[in-house]
Design an enzyme around this catalytic site. Structure first.
Site, PDB file in Angstrom:
ATOM      1  N   SER A 161      41.942  38.075  40.027  1.00 27.61           N
ATOM      2  CA  SER A 161      42.390  39.119  39.135  1.00 27.61           C
ATOM      3  C   SER A 161      41.306  39.780  38.593  1.00 27.61           C
ATOM      4  O   SER A 161      41.634  39.935  37.277  1.00 27.61           O
ATOM      5  CB  SER A 161      43.386  38.326  38.079  1.00 27.61           C
ATOM      6  OG  SER A 161      44.442  37.789  38.824  1.00 27.61           O
TER       7      SER A 161
ATOM      8  N   SER B 234      40.971  43.109  38.734  1.00 27.14           N
ATOM      9  CA  SER B 234      41.748  44.196  38.403  1.00 27.14           C
ATOM     10  C   SER B 234      42.743  43.910  37.092  1.00 27.14           C
ATOM     11  O   SER B 234      42.559  44.715  36.302  1.00 27.14           O
ATOM     12  CB  SER B 234      42.570  44.872  39.568  1.00 27.14           C
ATOM     13  OG  SER B 234      43.425  44.016  40.068  1.00 27.14           O
TER      14      SER B 234
ATOM     15  N   ASP C 283      49.339  37.912  36.566  1.00 26.72           N
ATOM     16  CA  ASP C 283      47.894  37.965  36.260  1.00 26.72           C
ATOM     17  C   ASP C 283      47.703  38.719  34.943  1.00 26.72           C
ATOM     18  O   ASP C 283      46.689  38.319  34.215  1.00 26.72           O
ATOM     19  CB  ASP C 283      47.449  39.046  37.507  1.00 26.72           C
ATOM     20  CG  ASP C 283      47.614  38.457  38.611  1.00 26.72           C
ATOM     21  OD1 ASP C 283      47.943  37.227  38.884  1.00 26.72           O
ATOM     22  OD2 ASP C 283      47.201  39.110  39.712  1.00 26.72           O
TER      23      ASP C 283
END
Ligand code: GLA
Length: 464
Positions: free
Chosen positions: A206, A208, A252
């Site tokens: 994760s 991003s 996320d």
């Protein structure tokens, strides 16, 4: 030849002092884990002080003198020198945000089917240093990517930088967060931001979401709003869905924003209720990065999601109470098998069994049954490999090798799949040997190098 004494500030706020010919290169080495053992264990670091000295021997003496100073004296040395050193090209940051990666222990590809997920925020970070500006310009300097980009808050919709070129994908995550905030009527300020990530991109950890949540926390702190962490996570998910174009679930962003130290966090993606769950005491979480990268916006992820929607549409006429695959029992799915295309049936079978596995796993964790939890991780991997078809030969190899090693209780791919990392549950006393042997056997079997490291569950993004 100029010599320098330098201080880097580590992720936990501690200082490390050294000498060098090239401070910027040295900072990169520390962040790559090749600078010193201390900094490798306390990454990311940020260069906060540079002092030029006449020669090597003066550098070594000055290093010793600075090392002898207590923390407060080092802080005042840094404060006095701020703005003077040659590498200080950006304004003095007024705000630092630390946003963690996440690993998902169980509940894969169920967050967009209203299932339960069990992620933990982990101690790999995006560190963001922000200096507000007086206009509408966002200046991004992604230090690990060695890339910069400037865009205006007035032209977010067009996804263009200030010169009219398309925004690179990495810049769309912060831009998307700004876009969502503004759509919700929240005022955003122009800002000059340097950030650095130790979360490998496209690795299933994760990277991003950590960027999105980090920027959301930054803008919240600069503006002084008081949005709760769930709302911040939802805004970040919206940025990814509607601005970047990846139809991801909430897991996320939720984990990066709401992590709890030494715990996984159980999130019910239907009710949005969450509960911290203590991790087994005698086992460690070890991550193995296969080195194979994926691009999540690849159509494959979105295709899986639409297969799940198709399954619900086809099963629903027989069972009108069903809203999502979360509601479908294994028996109902079997009874509907002939109505579903073979691939859609397999995708749905993964989701339905995975939802049940998370329920089962919670009981096992409550009983501190790490071995039983590990068995479910293995079942999840098989289901992701055979039914959801998101594994790769490299991830399968990592799991197979891991399960042969002493002390390994469970192993599976983590995150979306299509490359990236495995997560392993390993008995504490076996961790060093496990790491060594997994790397060696993976190299022998695939010719590829895996990065393997133990990690710790940590809190969600913070302003330092
Ligand atoms: C990605 C998505 C998440 C989740 C996982 C798979 O990480 O961003 O929302 O769907 O894949 O569990």
């Amino acid at each position: 030849m100029p010599y320098f004494c330098y201080i880097v500030e580590c992720a936990d706020g501690s200082f490390y002092t050294g000498w060098t010919l090239d401070p910027a290169r040295r900072e990169q080495q520390h962040n790559a884990g090749t600078g010193a053992t201390y900094t490798r264990l306390h990454r990311p670091v940020h260069l906060v002080y540079i002092e030029e000295v006449s020669d090597r021997s003066a550098a070594m003496k000055r290093e010793v003198a600075i090392k002898r100073m207590d923390h407060t004296r080092k802080q005042s040395l840094i404060r006095k020198a701020e703005g003077n050193h040659p590498l200080n090209t950006h304004p003095t940051p007024t705000l630092t945000v630390l946003s963690p990666a996440r690993v998902n222990l169980l509940g894969e590809h169920v967050d967009y089917n209203e299932g339960l997920v069990l992620p933990a925020a982990i101690d790999r970070y995006v560190t963001i240093k922000a200096s507000p500006s007086s206009d509408q310009t966002i200046s991004l300097h992604a230090l690990d990517l060695k890339a910069s980009c400037q865009f205006s808050l007035d032209s977010l919709e067009q996804k263009k930088d200030i010169e009219g070129a398309d925004l690179p994908v990495w810049a769309q995550y912060p831009a998307g967060v700004a876009w969502v905030f503004m759509n919700h009527g929240l005022e955003i300020r122009g800002v000059d931001v340097e950030y650095f990530s130790t979360i490998p991109m496209g690795s299933g950890l994760s990277s991003s979401a950590a960027v999105e949540v980090g920027f959301a926390v930054m803008w919240q702190a600069l503006a002084g709003w008081k949005l709760d962490r769930l709302t911040l996570a939802q805004f970040c998910q919206e940025a990814e869905n509607r601005y970047v174009g990846v139809n991801c679930g909430l897991m996320d962003q939720f984990a990066c924003a709401n992590g709890v130290k030494d715990h996984a966090v159980l999130l019910d993606t239907r009710t949005l209720e969450s509960t911290p769950v203590p991790l087994p005491e005698d086992a460690a979480i070890v991550i193995a990065d296969s080195g194979v990268r994926r691009v999540l916006s690849d159509s494959s992820y979105n295709e899986r999601r639409s297969d799940c929607e198709t399954a619900v549409r086809l099963v629903k006429p027989g069972y009108p109470g069903i809203r999502s695959l979360r509601d479908v029992t294994p028996t109902q799915l079997d009874a509907s098998k002939d109505l579903l295309p073979a691939v859609v049936y397999k995708r749905a079978r993964h989701v339905v069994t995975e939802v049940a596995r998370v329920q089962e796993a919670l009981g096992r964790l409550q009983n501190n049954d790490a071995r039983g939890f590990g068995e479910l991780m293995l079942e999840t991997h098989a289901s992701l490999r055979d039914d959801y078809e998101v594994s790769t030969p490299e991830l399968d190899a990592l799991v197979e090798i891991a399960m042969e090693l002493p002390g390994c209780l469970g192993a599976r791919l983590t995150g979306a799949g299509f490359g990236g990392c495995t997560v392993n549950l390993v008995q504490n006393r076996n961790v060093p040997g496990f790491i060594r042997k997994l790397k060696k056997s993976y190299l022998a079997r695939t010719g590829k190098k895996a990065e393997v490291f133990a990690c710790h569950a940590t809190q969600g993004a913070i302003v330092k």
